[in-house]
Motif scaffolding. Structure first.
Motif, PDB file in Angstrom:
ATOM      1  N   PHE A   1       0.830  -1.200   0.000  1.00  0.00           N
ATOM      2  CA  PHE A   1       0.000   0.000   0.000  1.00  0.00           C
ATOM      3  C   PHE A   1       0.869   1.257   0.000  1.00  0.00           C
ATOM      4  O   PHE A   1       0.566   2.228  -0.693  1.00  0.00           O
ATOM      5  N   GLN A   2       1.966   1.233   0.751  1.00  0.00           N
ATOM      6  CA  GLN A   2       2.889   2.369   0.775  1.00  0.00           C
ATOM      7  C   GLN A   2       3.484   2.592  -0.613  1.00  0.00           C
ATOM      8  O   GLN A   2       3.605   3.733  -1.071  1.00  0.00           O
ATOM      9  N   LYS A   3       3.838   1.508  -1.321  1.00  0.00           N
ATOM     10  CA  LYS A   3       4.366   1.629  -2.686  1.00  0.00           C
ATOM     11  C   LYS A   3       3.294   2.223  -3.608  1.00  0.00           C
ATOM     12  O   LYS A   3       3.584   3.080  -4.444  1.00  0.00           O
ATOM     13  N   TYR A   4       2.045   1.788  -3.446  1.00  0.00           N
ATOM     14  CA  TYR A   4       0.938   2.316  -4.249  1.00  0.00           C
ATOM     15  C   TYR A   4       0.786   3.827  -4.011  1.00  0.00           C
ATOM     16  O   TYR A   4       0.634   4.599  -4.957  1.00  0.00           O
ATOM     17  N   GLN A   5       0.854   4.253  -2.765  1.00  0.00           N
ATOM     18  CA  GLN A   5       0.769   5.679  -2.452  1.00  0.00           C
ATOM     19  C   GLN A   5       1.923   6.454  -3.092  1.00  0.00           C
ATOM     20  O   GLN A   5       1.726   7.545  -3.624  1.00  0.00           O
ATOM     21  N   GLN A   6       3.109   5.906  -3.052  1.00  0.00           N
ATOM     22  CA  GLN A   6       4.276   6.543  -3.665  1.00  0.00           C
ATOM     23  C   GLN A   6       4.056   6.717  -5.171  1.00  0.00           C
ATOM     24  O   GLN A   6       4.354   7.777  -5.728  1.00  0.00           O
TER      25      GLN A   6
ATOM     26  N   ASN B   1      -3.344  11.151  -2.551  1.00  0.00           N
ATOM     27  CA  ASN B   1      -3.651   9.888  -1.880  1.00  0.00           C
ATOM     28  C   ASN B   1      -4.997   9.921  -1.158  1.00  0.00           C
ATOM     29  O   ASN B   1      -5.584   8.874  -0.896  1.00  0.00           O
ATOM     30  N   GLU B   2      -5.504  11.126  -0.853  1.00  0.00           N
ATOM     31  CA  GLU B   2      -6.846  11.189  -0.258  1.00  0.00           C
ATOM     32  C   GLU B   2      -7.930  10.795  -1.269  1.00  0.00           C
ATOM     33  O   GLU B   2      -9.086  10.579  -0.908  1.00  0.00           O
ATOM     34  N   ASN B   3      -7.553  10.651  -2.542  1.00  0.00           N
ATOM     35  CA  ASN B   3      -8.501  10.225  -3.577  1.00  0.00           C
ATOM     36  C   ASN B   3      -8.481   8.718  -3.809  1.00  0.00           C
ATOM     37  O   ASN B   3      -9.076   8.226  -4.753  1.00  0.00           O
ATOM     38  N   ILE B   4      -7.802   7.973  -2.941  1.00  0.00           N
ATOM     39  CA  ILE B   4      -7.770   6.509  -3.075  1.00  0.00           C
ATOM     40  C   ILE B   4      -9.118   5.938  -2.660  1.00  0.00           C
ATOM     41  O   ILE B   4      -9.655   6.266  -1.600  1.00  0.00           O
ATOM     42  N   GLU B   5      -9.654   5.094  -3.515  1.00  0.00           N
ATOM     43  CA  GLU B   5     -10.907   4.378  -3.244  1.00  0.00           C
ATOM     44  C   GLU B   5     -10.596   2.910  -3.000  1.00  0.00           C
ATOM     45  O   GLU B   5      -9.826   2.301  -3.752  1.00  0.00           O
ATOM     46  N   ASN B   6     -11.203   2.316  -1.982  1.00  0.00           N
ATOM     47  CA  ASN B   6     -11.065   0.892  -1.717  1.00  0.00           C
ATOM     48  C   ASN B   6     -12.093   0.167  -2.603  1.00  0.00           C
ATOM     49  O   ASN B   6     -13.277   0.144  -2.296  1.00  0.00           O
ATOM     50  N   ILE B   7     -11.627  -0.392  -3.691  1.00  0.00           N
ATOM     51  CA  ILE B   7     -12.499  -1.001  -4.702  1.00  0.00           C
ATOM     52  C   ILE B   7     -12.990  -2.377  -4.265  1.00  0.00           C
ATOM     53  O   ILE B   7     -14.141  -2.734  -4.488  1.00  0.00           O
TER      54      ILE B   7
END
Length: 172
Positions: free
Chosen positions: A144-149, A158-164
């Motif tokens: 998840f940290q890599k995805y945020q990077q 990163n506040e626009n990340i949706e848990n699909i």
């Protein structure tokens, strides 16, 4: 002497530029589930949004010159199945016409996670999107940290990340 110094600086700058890694077809092929998506235009990926994809299967054709993607999109709560073949363009970018024009690239792949980055041109606006998929149903904290990077590098908040995965009730 100045020319020699400038030449050296130019060589070092060019060498420091990260070249896109070649795709390892053995890591891309398989069943994948979308875990997260993020976009600079979040309305495109919220539940019911036109770019909220539920990935299922990815295949490489001709050493990944083509990608075969199988996925669902929900429209009015109903899962619609799509199977598309994308042709590789220059620079490892794949093209598909879906909700406008989409230019897609695999930007990170391991044995367990795969991250797409794409730009969607709907004729009015270009939306930057990342999709993080896994062979399982979650990311580790490190993944998840890599995805945020990867989002940060592309200017996607990163506040626009949706848990699909939480809303994935489409058939396997």
């Amino acid at each position: 002497m100045k020319i020699l110094f400038l030449s050296l600086v130019l060589v070092l700058v060019c060498a420091a530029q990260e070249t896109p890694a070649e795709i390892d077809p053995s890591k891309v092929v398989g069943q994948w589930r979308t875990i997260y998506a993020a976009a600079d235009n979040k309305e495109k990926i919220v539940e019911g949004g036109p770019l909220r994809c539920y990935n299922r299967q990815i295949e490489c054709i001709n050493n990944c010159e083509q990608l075969s993607l199988s996925f669902y999109i929900k429209s009015d709560g109903t899962c619609q199945f799509f199977s598309e073949v994308l042709q590789r363009q220059e620079g490892g970018v794949y093209f598909i016409e879906f909700e406008g024009k989409i230019y897609l690239q695999i930007i990170h792949v391991t044995d367990n996670i795969l991250v797409f980055y794409y730009e969607n041109d709907d004729g009015e606006k270009i939306t930057k999107v990342t999709e993080g998929s896994a062979k399982g149903t979650s990311f580790t904290p490190e993944e998840f940290q890599k995805y945020q990077q990867l989002n940060n590098e592309r200017g996607i908040p990163n506040e626009n990340i949706e848990n699909i995965i939480k809303t994935d009730d489409c058939p396997p």
